[in-house]
Design a protein around this motif. Structure first.
Motif, short mmCIF file in Angstrom:
data_model
loop_
_atom_site.label_atom_id
_atom_site.label_comp_id
_atom_site.label_asym_id
_atom_site.label_seq_id
_atom_site.Cartn_x
_atom_site.Cartn_y
_atom_site.Cartn_z
N GLU A 9 0.85 -1.20 0.00
CA GLU A 9 0.00 0.00 0.00
C GLU A 9 0.88 1.25 0.00
O GLU A 9 1.97 1.25 0.59
CB GLU A 9 -0.94 -0.05 1.21
CG GLU A 9 -1.92 -1.20 1.09
CD GLU A 9 -2.91 -1.31 2.24
OE1 GLU A 9 -3.15 -0.30 2.93
OE2 GLU A 9 -3.44 -2.42 2.42
N LEU A 143 -7.29 -2.52 10.52
CA LEU A 143 -6.78 -2.25 9.17
C LEU A 143 -5.29 -2.60 9.09
O LEU A 143 -4.50 -1.86 8.50
CB LEU A 143 -7.01 -0.78 8.78
CG LEU A 143 -8.46 -0.31 8.73
CD1 LEU A 143 -8.54 1.13 8.24
CD2 LEU A 143 -9.31 -1.21 7.86
N HIS A 146 -4.56 -7.29 7.21
CA HIS A 146 -4.72 -7.53 5.76
C HIS A 146 -3.46 -7.19 4.97
O HIS A 146 -3.38 -7.50 3.79
CB HIS A 146 -5.92 -6.74 5.22
CG HIS A 146 -5.65 -5.27 5.13
ND1 HIS A 146 -5.85 -4.40 6.19
CD2 HIS A 146 -5.17 -4.50 4.12
CE1 HIS A 146 -5.50 -3.18 5.83
NE2 HIS A 146 -5.09 -3.21 4.57
N HIS A 147 -2.46 -6.56 5.63
CA HIS A 147 -1.19 -6.30 4.94
C HIS A 147 -0.39 -7.59 4.73
O HIS A 147 0.62 -7.56 4.03
CB HIS A 147 -0.31 -5.36 5.77
CG HIS A 147 -0.74 -3.93 5.78
ND1 HIS A 147 -1.82 -3.48 6.49
CD2 HIS A 147 -0.24 -2.85 5.15
CE1 HIS A 147 -1.95 -2.17 6.30
NE2 HIS A 147 -1.02 -1.78 5.49
N GLU A 171 -10.97 -5.52 10.22
CA GLU A 171 -10.27 -5.47 8.94
C GLU A 171 -11.26 -5.20 7.81
O GLU A 171 -12.47 -5.31 7.99
CB GLU A 171 -9.58 -6.83 8.71
CG GLU A 171 -8.47 -7.13 9.71
CD GLU A 171 -7.27 -6.20 9.54
OE1 GLU A 171 -6.96 -5.83 8.40
OE2 GLU A 171 -6.64 -5.84 10.55
N SER A 182 -15.05 1.21 -1.46
CA SER A 182 -13.64 1.64 -1.49
C SER A 182 -13.39 2.56 -2.68
O SER A 182 -12.49 3.40 -2.64
CB SER A 182 -12.70 0.43 -1.52
OG SER A 182 -12.76 -0.22 -2.78
N ASP A 197 -5.21 3.02 -1.73
CA ASP A 197 -5.02 2.01 -0.67
C ASP A 197 -6.34 1.37 -0.27
O ASP A 197 -6.39 0.18 0.11
CB ASP A 197 -4.34 2.62 0.56
CG ASP A 197 -2.85 2.86 0.35
OD1 ASP A 197 -2.32 2.43 -0.71
OD2 ASP A 197 -2.21 3.45 1.24
N SER A 201 -6.85 -2.49 -0.06
CA SER A 201 -7.17 -3.06 1.26
C SER A 201 -8.35 -4.03 1.17
O SER A 201 -8.34 -5.09 1.81
CB SER A 201 -7.53 -1.97 2.26
OG SER A 201 -6.44 -1.11 2.44
#
Ligand SMILES: C[S@@+](CC[C@H](N)C(=O)[O-])C[C@H]1O[C@@H](n2cnc3c(N)ncnc32)[C@H](O)[C@@H]1O
Length: 245
Positions: A9, A143, A146-147, A171, A182, A197, A201
């Motif tokens: 991101e 948040l 999820h990376h 998340e 989004s 992002d 995401s």
């Protein structure tokens, strides 16, 4: 169904004091308002048993500027025990004003600039880290999970299970409704970084019981809950059911 896809991101590639990053972190506060994250966390945290020691030790992973839990602290403060909170993030962006505001709620804050994967390796093994030996009543991640994918995500969950009595994670939900949302974050004033992002995401977000499937054994020692919340969020909660297991 959308296949899960984890991609870097833009915010993660910006310097802490880059004005574009600062704008994006402010955007995240509005994103959380749309996701209803604060009220979800307040509701879940009110259900926790009182801590044995009289104060709660909480670790937030990927905490960013710490503003989300500050809202939680304000809501909980009148009825909650004192909290010893560690805000861990790869970059240090928690300012002194935020720490002072936590203080007014009875929460003592330590800001830890560390890669969460280093923390997780230390918490599951023997590598030194200032926070590795500590135990937490609760780990929070918003948040953030999820990376990660595959072994890294499994490592983070194993580290949380090894070092704490619970996890709450809010998340992005990987689904068409959240994906549509989004693409609309520009409507709440989000800048280009946040707009890009947000889409990444959701594509890296979770659905069904994907996090439960990665939680380490023995799962019988935990109460695991995973479900959609509202239109955009995916909640995962783990609570240890066997004290000192
Ligand atoms: C989308 S932001 C969310 C921030 C905050 N949790 C919130 O909800 O407002 C993701 C955060 O994770 C942090 N992050 C990403 N990878 C990380 C890592 N490997 N270790 C620690 N922090 C990380 C970023 O610096 C960023 O602050």
């Amino acid at each position: 169904m959308l296949r899960r896809r984890v991609e870097p991101e833009a915010l993660d590639g910006l310097a802490a004091d880059d004005p574009v990053a600062e704008h994006s972190r402010r955007d995240l506060r509005r994103v959380h308002r749309c996701m209803g994250t604060r009220s979800l966390l307040v509701r879940e945290m009110r259900r926790l048993p009182a801590p044995a020691t009289g104060s709660m030790r909480i670790l937030e992973l990927g905490a960013g500027d710490g503003s989300l839990l500050l809202g939680v602290a304000r809501d909980l403060a009148p009825s909650w025990p004192p909290v010893d909170l560690t805000l861990l993030d790869r970059i240090a962006v928690v300012d002194a004003r935020t720490v002072a505001r936590y203080g007014r709620c009875g929460w003592t804050v330590t800001s830890s600039a560390e890669d969460a994967l280093d923390w997780a390796r230390a918490a599951t093994g023997s590598r030194g880290s200032p926070d590795a030996a500590r135990r937490w009543d609760l780990v929070v991640a918003n948040l953030f999970l999820h990376h990660f994918d595959g072994p890294e995500l499994a490592l983070l969950l194993a580290a949380v299970a090894a070092s704490s009595d619970g996890l709450m994670a809010c998340e992005p939900r990987r689904g068409w409704r959240a994906l549509a949302g989004s693409h609309l974050v520009g409507a709440i004033g989000a800048n280009a970084v946040t707009r890009g992002d947000a889409v990444l995401s959701v594509r890296a977000g979770f659905r069904e019981r994907e996090l439960t499937a990665l939680w380490p054994a023995p799962r019988s020692r935990w109460r695991l809950r995973e479900h959609a919340v509202g239109a955009f969020s995916h909640f995962f909660g783990a609570t240890r059911v066997e004290a000192n297991a």
